[in-house]
Design a protein around this motif. Sequence first.
Motif, mmCIF file in Angstrom:
data_model
loop_
_atom_site.group_PDB
_atom_site.id
_atom_site.type_symbol
_atom_site.label_atom_id
_atom_site.label_comp_id
_atom_site.label_asym_id
_atom_site.label_seq_id
_atom_site.Cartn_x
_atom_site.Cartn_y
_atom_site.Cartn_z
ATOM 1 N N PHE A 289 0.884 -1.485 -0.084
ATOM 2 C CA PHE A 289 0.183 -0.011 0.001
ATOM 3 C C PHE A 289 0.743 1.203 -0.061
ATOM 4 O O PHE A 289 0.538 2.246 0.673
ATOM 5 C CB PHE A 289 -1.016 0.092 1.280
ATOM 6 C CG PHE A 289 -1.795 -1.127 1.338
ATOM 7 C CD1 PHE A 289 -3.055 -1.141 0.419
ATOM 8 C CD2 PHE A 289 -1.506 -2.503 2.030
ATOM 9 C CE1 PHE A 289 -3.936 -2.216 0.398
ATOM 10 C CE2 PHE A 289 -2.389 -3.275 2.099
ATOM 11 C CZ PHE A 289 -3.461 -3.351 1.380
ATOM 12 N N LYS A 291 1.479 3.271 -2.332
ATOM 13 C CA LYS A 291 0.819 4.742 -2.976
ATOM 14 C C LYS A 291 -0.228 5.134 -2.239
ATOM 15 O O LYS A 291 -0.379 6.461 -2.400
ATOM 16 C CB LYS A 291 0.717 4.335 -4.455
ATOM 17 C CG LYS A 291 1.651 4.030 -5.361
ATOM 18 C CD LYS A 291 1.057 3.524 -6.662
ATOM 19 C CE LYS A 291 2.325 3.082 -7.497
ATOM 20 N NZ LYS A 291 1.775 2.820 -8.877
ATOM 21 N N LYS A 292 -0.723 4.482 -1.228
ATOM 22 C CA LYS A 292 -2.192 4.795 -0.547
ATOM 23 C C LYS A 292 -1.523 5.536 0.694
ATOM 24 O O LYS A 292 -2.498 6.265 1.160
ATOM 25 C CB LYS A 292 -2.950 3.777 -0.432
ATOM 26 C CG LYS A 292 -3.604 3.103 -1.740
ATOM 27 C CD LYS A 292 -4.565 1.957 -1.544
ATOM 28 C CE LYS A 292 -5.245 1.471 -2.801
ATOM 29 N NZ LYS A 292 -6.196 0.509 -2.492
#
Length: 743
Positions: A289, A291-292
């Motif tokens: 995760f 990029k999040k």
Amino acid sequence: MEHAQEHEACLEQTQRYCVERPIYNQELLQGQLHRRERTPQTLRQKIAHSCRCSSKKAKSHLYSFLPILKWLPRYPVKEYLLGDIISGISTGVMQLPQGLAYALLAAVPPVFGLYSSFYPVFLYTFFGTSKHISIGTFAVISMMVGGVAVRQVPDEIISVGYNSTNVTDSLEYSAYIRDARRVQVAVTLAFLSGIIQLCLGLLRFGFVAIYLTEPLVRGFTTAAAVHVFTSQLKYLLGIKTNRYSGPLSVVYSIAAVLSKITTTNIAALIVGLTCIVLLLIGKEINLRFKKKLPVPIPMEIIVVIIGTGVSAGMNLSESYRVDVVGTIPQGLRPPAVPEIQLIPAIFVDAIAIAIVGFSMAVSMAKIFALKHGYTIDGNQELIALGICNSVGSFFQSFSITCSMSRSLVQESTGGKTQIAGALSSIMVLLVIVAIGYLFEPLPQTVLAAIVMVNLKGMFKQFGDIAHFWRTSKIELAIWVVAFVASLFLGLDYGLLTAVAFAVITVIYRTQSPQYRILGQIPDTDIYCDVEEYEEVKEYPGIKIFQANASLYFANSESYTSALKKKTGVDPCAILAARRKAQKRHAREIKAANQLRKQAVLKLVNSSTNDVEASVKHEIANDELPVNGKFASADASAQDVSPDEHEHFVEPKTNIHSLILDFTPVNFVDSVGAKTLKSIIKEYKEVGVCVCIASCSGPVMNELTRLNFFDNTVTRELLFHSIHDAVLACRGKGGSASQTDCDL
């Protein structure tokens, strides 16, 4: 749009160039060119020029030595400050547990890992040129420092002059003395490695890192990861073993752990394994995760906080005899001078640590500089690391370099400049000054878990074996030698062995280059390997030979052998065969003359006495030996035409010209020049003209200095390009053929 693309493709297909010029050899070309006049500076002028100082030059040197003066006044606060703050906090949160953990690798108390995470990091802000790397403790360097410290101060040290009857107090005092001495070794090692880096930087020796090739560094760090992993097993299992250094230390460490495996502390093992699982889960979440998440989850500090809380709440140290970090002094220590008398014993280790540390830092700095579009100065990086290590050693920090994992976090969380590193060091300072005592109950098995999980990336480098097997067997050999030597001989001797082997591979490559015969792509001046392309054709009577290496003492013999093998023309063999055939031919003529004499003598015997006398007189006049040889035999041998010799000497090839392509040649030494001269002379004796094509200017100058050119070998044999040489040789071959036809 499509029409424009078609027009462009059409242009690419139809574009041609035509050049009409004379065939240039070096003699003709040099005659048409005019050299620029250069007045060489004397040594005094060079020294005066280098010592001359102007305001512009002084400013340039100051900015070079202190890069912060250049970038800080232009710092865009609104654009960069928030990213640097977030990045600094994230890196600082990671710096704290790694500093504590890597101190165990360096064989010093954990607090010295915090010192090493503050002073050098803060200093790098002023002197470093990379905006993204995170300076501080690193597993490989810490392991090398620990190996030296254990070698100089082994675990078997016994306190002298301490008469206490309390065994526990005696052991504690002995451990205290041992740790104090190891700190002195680590601090002196940092001072010496820093001085070496500083001197190399001031002398502009930043290029030394090129000798540590990528396969060598990756094999070395993989072996270091195995060393680190085995050294942490005893902390993970909670058992007491001695620490080993030097050759076969990995084997001894594993044997010591296995011999005491029955004394494993179950509580320490459970805590350690739990931390490993949590850290692996956290890293996997951060990876998936990426990029999040606005910032990576600081799993290491979370594990440290949880481990400290559990240890303090359950009193693991007293109830389950789990080893903990112990006393962390509050505040900073006063500066102290390292023990200079230790320098002779650790000098070689300091050189290895200095070069490895610089190589790690500059390689990561180059990666980030290329990614973000700025440049770094390798020599200034050496100076910066030298100042960080040498100055930091006065404040009890051990050797440091760039950490790969922290650098990636610093860059990925939005760090833009060295401000992020400075903020991370300030966070460590707050822990040292204010809340360091809170981490005293932290179990050592938690630190061992952090170290082991951080080795995951290094263990992935075992995949290099398959990669190098497909791409380069020589680089695979460098990787394997670096790994095996560093694993079994120790990191210091292993590194020296790996560097020596890497240099040997360079010699091997130049000593055993690839040899090719070139041919022309029809209707072009492009020449390629005849064995590789079907379209490439050779000119009749002309051979073009190329070796992709310089010509010097190590490969001159193999160059000559390959030339004879590839061209199919061995002058020595041809001359020997000719001499042998001439001798055989002379013997046959002599035998024929003998038979003729016998026939004449028979005729004489059957004649009258007068005729006999006259005939004998004629034979005596005709067949008198001159200088031990019969004149008729010599005359017969001399009267034999070259066409008659073809019956006795069968030509191996119909070659009249040989062109040596010197495009890949970077230098020629005296042995190479003699070899080249010998080749020209030998082939000339068998009627083959040798030319040299595409000889660079520096090589020409070297040949001139080596007295290569004389009456027999002139610059007319050197041509500007292969095509010039081919056209010249075709002209010679054509005129020779025409002469033969006329005859």
